[in-house]
Design a protein around this motif. Structure first.
Motif, short mmCIF file in Angstrom:
data_model
loop_
_atom_site.label_atom_id
_atom_site.label_comp_id
_atom_site.label_asym_id
_atom_site.label_seq_id
_atom_site.Cartn_x
_atom_site.Cartn_y
_atom_site.Cartn_z
N SER A 1 0.81 -1.22 0.00
CA SER A 1 0.00 0.00 0.00
C SER A 1 0.85 1.27 0.00
O SER A 1 0.33 2.36 -0.26
N GLU A 2 2.14 1.15 0.26
CA GLU A 2 3.03 2.31 0.24
C GLU A 2 3.51 2.67 -1.16
O GLU A 2 4.10 3.71 -1.37
N SER A 3 3.28 1.79 -2.13
CA SER A 3 3.69 2.06 -3.51
C SER A 3 2.90 3.25 -4.05
O SER A 3 1.69 3.32 -3.89
N LYS A 4 3.61 4.15 -4.67
CA LYS A 4 2.99 5.33 -5.28
C LYS A 4 3.76 5.68 -6.54
O LYS A 4 4.94 5.37 -6.68
N LEU A 5 3.09 6.35 -7.44
CA LEU A 5 3.76 6.85 -8.64
C LEU A 5 4.64 8.03 -8.25
O LEU A 5 4.26 8.83 -7.39
N PRO A 6 5.81 8.17 -8.88
CA PRO A 6 6.61 9.36 -8.65
C PRO A 6 5.82 10.61 -9.05
O PRO A 6 4.96 10.55 -9.93
N ASP A 7 6.11 11.72 -8.41
CA ASP A 7 5.37 12.96 -8.67
C ASP A 7 5.30 13.34 -10.14
O ASP A 7 4.26 13.76 -10.63
N ALA A 8 6.42 13.19 -10.85
CA ALA A 8 6.45 13.58 -12.27
C ALA A 8 5.45 12.73 -13.08
O ALA A 8 4.73 13.26 -13.94
N GLN A 9 5.39 11.43 -12.80
CA GLN A 9 4.45 10.56 -13.52
C GLN A 9 3.01 10.88 -13.13
O GLN A 9 2.12 10.91 -13.97
N ARG A 10 2.79 11.10 -11.85
CA ARG A 10 1.44 11.41 -11.38
C ARG A 10 0.94 12.71 -12.03
O ARG A 10 -0.19 12.78 -12.51
N LYS A 11 1.80 13.71 -12.09
CA LYS A 11 1.42 14.98 -12.71
C LYS A 11 1.14 14.81 -14.20
O LYS A 11 0.22 15.40 -14.74
N MET A 12 1.95 13.97 -14.84
CA MET A 12 1.76 13.70 -16.27
C MET A 12 0.38 13.06 -16.50
O MET A 12 -0.35 13.46 -17.40
N LEU A 13 0.03 12.10 -15.66
CA LEU A 13 -1.27 11.42 -15.80
C LEU A 13 -2.44 12.33 -15.46
O LEU A 13 -3.53 12.16 -16.01
N ASN A 14 -2.22 13.28 -14.59
CA ASN A 14 -3.31 14.20 -14.21
C ASN A 14 -3.78 15.04 -15.39
O ASN A 14 -4.87 15.60 -15.36
N HIS A 15 -2.96 15.13 -16.42
CA HIS A 15 -3.34 15.89 -17.62
C HIS A 15 -3.97 14.99 -18.68
O HIS A 15 -4.28 15.45 -19.77
N ALA A 16 -4.16 13.72 -18.37
CA ALA A 16 -4.71 12.75 -19.32
C ALA A 16 -6.23 12.71 -19.22
O ALA A 16 -6.80 11.84 -18.61
#
Length: 159
Positions: A71-86
């Motif tokens: 449950s501690e696995s998370k996307l790195p911030d850069a990837q998360r931000k990239m996906l937020n624009h999808a």
């Protein structure tokens, strides 16, 4: 003669909870669809086009898959931000498919498997055993990665 209990092939152990569940439980369909999405992503990588971008998609997919295990696995911030624009958008795939673009076809297939995985994940979330481990984060970013993969498939990438 010893009394041997027959093995029940209608149930199997869930790697996420350690519980024995019926094989038709939606969590197993989720697992299968995620493995198919990863396999299709691997075939897209084998095409040798936009390797870095495609490997990053596979990395994100793997990270999201790991969330139910860790449950501690998370996307790195850069990837998360990239996906937020999808944002979801309708795009015509006919041209790419009529050109025989194998990478696009594999990415489209991976996208479809992610969508099916998401549907099964939402079904699994209705089970009290999974209500807490299937997070809104996982649901949100699996959906966004699916859209992002679709856009990558047809070359409509948000920069």
């Amino acid at each position: 003669m010893p009394d041997f209990k027959e093995e029940d092939y209608t149930k199997t152990i869930c790697e996420f909870t350690g519980d024995e569940l019926p094989r038709e439980h939606p969590i197993f369909s989720y697992q299968a669809e995620m493995k198919l999405a990863q396999a299709e992503m691997g075939l897209a990588i084998a095409e040798g086009v936009r390797l870095q971008a495609t490997r990053e998609l596979l990395d994100m997919l793997d990270t999201l898959y790991q969330i139910l295990i860790d449950s501690e696995s998370k996307l790195p911030d850069a990837q998360r931000k990239m996906l937020n624009h999808a944002d979801d958008v309708w795009l015509d795939l006919k041209e790419k498919m009529s050109q025989g673009d194998k990478r696009a076809a594999h990415l489209l297939s991976s996208h479809a498997h992610m969508d099916m995985a998401l549907a099964h994940l939402l079904q699994a979330k209705k089970d009290e055993k999974f209500a807490d481990i299937v997070t809104d984060y996982l649901v949100k970013y699996l959906g966004k990665l699916s859209v992002f993969t679709y856009r990558e498939a047809i070359g409509h990438v948000m920069l």
